[in-house]
Write a protein that holds these residues in place. Structure first.
Motif, PDB file in Angstrom:
ATOM      1  N   GLY A  31      -6.030 -10.273  -2.497  1.00  0.00           N
ATOM      2  CA  GLY A  31      -5.798 -11.527  -1.789  1.00  0.00           C
ATOM      3  C   GLY A  31      -5.544 -11.293  -0.315  1.00  0.00           C
ATOM      4  N   MET A  32      -5.925 -12.253   0.487  1.00  0.00           N
ATOM      5  CA  MET A  32      -5.809 -12.123   1.939  1.00  0.00           C
ATOM      6  C   MET A  32      -4.364 -12.061   2.411  1.00  0.00           C
ATOM      7  N   LEU A  33      -3.438 -12.591   1.614  1.00  0.00           N
ATOM      8  CA  LEU A  33      -2.045 -12.628   2.037  1.00  0.00           C
ATOM      9  C   LEU A  33      -1.296 -11.341   1.700  1.00  0.00           C
ATOM     10  N   HIS A  34      -1.964 -10.425   1.015  1.00  0.00           N
ATOM     11  CA  HIS A  34      -1.302  -9.193   0.600  1.00  0.00           C
ATOM     12  C   HIS A  34      -1.914  -7.999   1.323  1.00  0.00           C
ATOM     13  N   TYR A  35      -1.047  -7.104   1.750  1.00  0.00           N
ATOM     14  CA  TYR A  35      -1.434  -5.931   2.522  1.00  0.00           C
ATOM     15  C   TYR A  35      -1.028  -4.705   1.716  1.00  0.00           C
ATOM     16  N   LEU A  36      -1.971  -4.158   0.947  1.00  0.00           N
ATOM     17  CA  LEU A  36      -1.658  -3.057   0.046  1.00  0.00           C
ATOM     18  C   LEU A  36      -1.396  -1.772   0.835  1.00  0.00           C
TER      19      LEU A  36
ATOM     20  N   PRO B 243       2.296   6.534 -16.428  1.00  0.00           N
ATOM     21  CA  PRO B 243       1.961   7.653 -17.311  1.00  0.00           C
ATOM     22  C   PRO B 243       2.026   7.300 -18.788  1.00  0.00           C
ATOM     23  N   HIS B 244       2.674   6.176 -19.116  1.00  0.00           N
ATOM     24  CA  HIS B 244       2.828   5.763 -20.508  1.00  0.00           C
ATOM     25  C   HIS B 244       1.757   4.768 -20.936  1.00  0.00           C
ATOM     26  N   ASP B 245       0.955   4.277 -19.988  1.00  0.00           N
ATOM     27  CA  ASP B 245      -0.057   3.268 -20.292  1.00  0.00           C
ATOM     28  C   ASP B 245      -1.219   3.451 -19.321  1.00  0.00           C
ATOM     29  N   SER B 246      -2.348   3.934 -19.822  1.00  0.00           N
ATOM     30  CA  SER B 246      -3.493   4.221 -18.954  1.00  0.00           C
ATOM     31  C   SER B 246      -4.144   2.968 -18.395  1.00  0.00           C
ATOM     32  N   ASN B 247      -3.727   1.804 -18.862  1.00  0.00           N
ATOM     33  CA  ASN B 247      -4.296   0.545 -18.381  1.00  0.00           C
ATOM     34  C   ASN B 247      -3.428  -0.155 -17.347  1.00  0.00           C
ATOM     35  N   SER B 248      -2.299   0.446 -16.970  1.00  0.00           N
ATOM     36  CA  SER B 248      -1.354  -0.231 -16.084  1.00  0.00           C
ATOM     37  C   SER B 248      -1.098   0.591 -14.822  1.00  0.00           C
ATOM     38  N   ILE B 249      -1.122  -0.096 -13.692  1.00  0.00           N
ATOM     39  CA  ILE B 249      -0.772   0.534 -12.424  1.00  0.00           C
ATOM     40  C   ILE B 249       0.150  -0.407 -11.646  1.00  0.00           C
ATOM     41  N   SER B 250       0.858   0.152 -10.697  1.00  0.00           N
ATOM     42  CA  SER B 250       1.656  -0.647  -9.775  1.00  0.00           C
ATOM     43  C   SER B 250       1.139  -0.403  -8.361  1.00  0.00           C
ATOM     44  N   LEU B 251       1.092  -1.468  -7.570  1.00  0.00           N
ATOM     45  CA  LEU B 251       0.620  -1.399  -6.194  1.00  0.00           C
ATOM     46  C   LEU B 251       1.709  -1.904  -5.264  1.00  0.00           C
ATOM     47  N   THR B 252       1.936  -1.164  -4.188  1.00  0.00           N
ATOM     48  CA  THR B 252       2.917  -1.606  -3.197  1.00  0.00           C
ATOM     49  C   THR B 252       2.224  -2.441  -2.134  1.00  0.00           C
ATOM     50  N   CYS B 253       2.901  -3.514  -1.726  1.00  0.00           N
ATOM     51  CA  CYS B 253       2.403  -4.411  -0.690  1.00  0.00           C
ATOM     52  C   CYS B 253       3.420  -4.451   0.447  1.00  0.00           C
ATOM     53  N   ASP B 254       3.139  -5.261   1.446  1.00  0.00           N
ATOM     54  CA  ASP B 254       4.057  -5.346   2.576  1.00  0.00           C
ATOM     55  C   ASP B 254       5.390  -5.951   2.195  1.00  0.00           C
ATOM     56  N   SER B 255       5.421  -6.794   1.159  1.00  0.00           N
ATOM     57  CA  SER B 255       6.688  -7.433   0.785  1.00  0.00           C
ATOM     58  C   SER B 255       6.857  -7.580  -0.722  1.00  0.00           C
TER      59      SER B 255
ATOM     60  N   ALA C 106      10.354  -7.339  -1.776  1.00  0.00           N
ATOM     61  CA  ALA C 106      10.714  -5.924  -1.794  1.00  0.00           C
ATOM     62  C   ALA C 106       9.872  -5.193  -0.758  1.00  0.00           C
ATOM     63  N   HIS C 107      10.508  -4.654   0.247  1.00  0.00           N
ATOM     64  CA  HIS C 107       9.799  -3.911   1.290  1.00  0.00           C
ATOM     65  C   HIS C 107       9.756  -2.436   0.893  1.00  0.00           C
ATOM     66  N   VAL C 108       8.792  -2.121   0.037  1.00  0.00           N
ATOM     67  CA  VAL C 108       8.731  -0.831  -0.643  1.00  0.00           C
ATOM     68  C   VAL C 108       7.775   0.110   0.078  1.00  0.00           C
ATOM     69  N   ARG C 109       8.228   1.338   0.286  1.00  0.00           N
ATOM     70  CA  ARG C 109       7.394   2.378   0.871  1.00  0.00           C
ATOM     71  C   ARG C 109       6.645   3.184  -0.186  1.00  0.00           C
ATOM     72  N   ASN C 110       7.263   3.385  -1.346  1.00  0.00           N
ATOM     73  CA  ASN C 110       6.696   4.286  -2.335  1.00  0.00           C
ATOM     74  C   ASN C 110       7.255   3.936  -3.708  1.00  0.00           C
ATOM     75  N   VAL C 111       6.479   4.208  -4.757  1.00  0.00           N
ATOM     76  CA  VAL C 111       6.929   3.981  -6.129  1.00  0.00           C
ATOM     77  C   VAL C 111       6.567   5.184  -6.988  1.00  0.00           C
ATOM     78  N   ASP C 112       7.330   5.371  -8.078  1.00  0.00           N
ATOM     79  CA  ASP C 112       7.009   6.408  -9.049  1.00  0.00           C
ATOM     80  C   ASP C 112       7.583   6.010 -10.397  1.00  0.00           C
ATOM     81  N   TYR C 113       6.875   6.388 -11.457  1.00  0.00           N
ATOM     82  CA  TYR C 113       7.330   6.118 -12.819  1.00  0.00           C
ATOM     83  C   TYR C 113       8.119   7.307 -13.357  1.00  0.00           C
TER      84      TYR C 113
END
Length: 403
Positions: free
Chosen positions: A166-171, A178-190, A209-216
């Motif tokens: 979407g145009m309003l999201h800045y990935l 690692p527990h589900d090969s069909n699921s991912i998380s993406l960080t955006c600007d907010s 959430a102003h997230v820089r990085n994620v990990d499972y």
């Protein structure tokens, strides 16, 4: 740096921010690091810990045409890895292979496996499913998500599906569950977005959430750790995203990256622009895996489980990687090209390698024993809780537990 750990240094020629554990190398403790020089030819360093554990040796040095902004090792083939690169104005992504006889070549060159073309925006990262062999790759740019079908034997990669955030999201990045090969998380600007790769649709999100990085967490399902600009580190239960289940203080300035230990549940590394790396233990939170308990838990509990802090850097630390082969070892990389390999003695010396369903015996200061049948992390937590009073710790790894 506090006591209880030892470090080995290695210097890259240029600035750098990317380092990755070579998970598929089961014979050596290995890492890949990539440089970030705009004017010079960039390099990929294959680093290995010496057999005596006293040196970090460059086993291979390979030219790379552009600045490396992201680097990830293939989890099932130790010679294959991906990079996201930039020439200053344009971005690209590719999968590479280290030549088989690189140690015998005078000037070894990386072999191209596949070029991940098709992006029209700034590429952020390439994701491999971390748990095992998988023929899919995910690449993320500022606005789009690409799912690729990768054939390393034929050296081809084809777009299987593509979707816009979407145009309003800045990935800005992401992680693969690692527990589900069909699921991912993406960080955006907010926010943090959760996507189902089967439908290529967003399924949920963490807003504001102003997230820089994620990990499972590799060992505990439904657990996600986020590094945030000003609020430190948050730990989430994916079954209830209204509030984090816990938070950690993080770093005085931006907390840039977080990495969960591949073996020990709740053991977290973080790094930031304060030129420090912190080691945390958050395993005392959420021991009950039931969804009902998670939903009924209080919103956030602030704890101070800082186990160690490594302050031997002079620049921001952007790169972190645990060793999958020796999970008490990790590597960190600062922007000035300084790589540090750290061995946490408190983990390796005091028997944290307790197999699941074994007995952990901890001898207290008065000779008493705490005899508990627990999982690996329970033994780790028990040790930490007795940190200041224990005189002797031993682990009985070879005693079978009867049902």
């Amino acid at each position: 740096m506090q006591g209880g750990s030892t470090g080995i240094g290695y210097g890259l020629k240029y600035q750098a921010r990317c380092i990755s554990d070579v998970k598929a190398d089961t014979d050596h403790t290995s890492f890949l690091a990539g440089t970030l020089s705009l004017k010079e030819e960039n390099e990929v360093h294959l680093l290995r810990l010496s057999s005596g554990g006293t040196e970090l040796i460059c086993e291979g040095l390979f030219s790379h045409p552009n600045e490396i902004w992201d680097l990830a090792s293939c989890p099932f083939d130790q010679r294959i890895f991906s990079t996201v690169f930039s020439s200053g104005e344009t971005y690209g992504a590719a999968v590479w292979q280290i030549p088989e006889l690189y140690g015998q070549l005078s000037s070894p060159q990386l072999e191209s496996v596949a070029s991940l073309d098709g992006h029209t925006c700034k590429i952020r990262c390439v994701l491999w499913w971390p748990t095992g062999r998988h023929d899919k790759l995910v690449s993320v740019d500022e606005q789009n998500l690409f799912l690729w079908s990768l054939d390393t034997s034929k050296k081809t990669a084809q777009v299987q599906s593509q979707e816009s955030a979407g145009m309003l999201h800045y990935l800005t990045g992401g992680a693969w569950d690692p527990h589900d090969s069909n699921s991912i998380s993406l960080t955006c600007d907010s926010s943090v977005q959760f996507w189902d790769l089967r439908t290529m649709k967003k399924t949920n999100s963490i807003e504001h959430a102003h997230v820089r990085n994620v990990d499972y967490d590799m060992k505990k399902r439904y657990t996600l750790v986020t590094a945030e600009d000003e609020s430190g580190i948050h730990i989430w239960d994916l079954r209830n995203l209204k509030f984090p289940v816990a938070d950690l203080p993080g770093h005085p300035h931006w907390t840039w990256t977080v990495k969960c230990n591949p073996v020990y549940e709740g053991l977290i590394l973080s790094a930031g622009t304060d030129s420090a790396v912190n080691l945390w233990l958050a395993s005392s939170l959420g021991r009950n895996d039931s969804a009902s308990d998670s939903l009924a838990a209080p919103p956030t509990r602030r704890i101070e489980p800082l186990l160690n802090s490594y302050n031997d850097y002079e620049d921001s630390v952007y790169g972190l990687a645990w060793s999958s082969r020796e999970p008490w070892i990790f590597a960190s990389l600062s922007y000035d090209g300084r790589c540090g390999l750290w061995r946490e003695q408190k983990m390796s010396d005091f028997g944290f390698l307790v197999h699941r369903q074994k007995i952990c015996v901890v001898e207290g200061p008065r000779g008493g024993h705490f005899n508990q049948e627990r999982r690996v992390i329970s033994c780790l937590t028990l040790f930490i809780e007795q940190w200041k009073t224990l005189r002797h710790v031993s682990a009985i790894n070879d005693l079978d537990v009867k049902a």
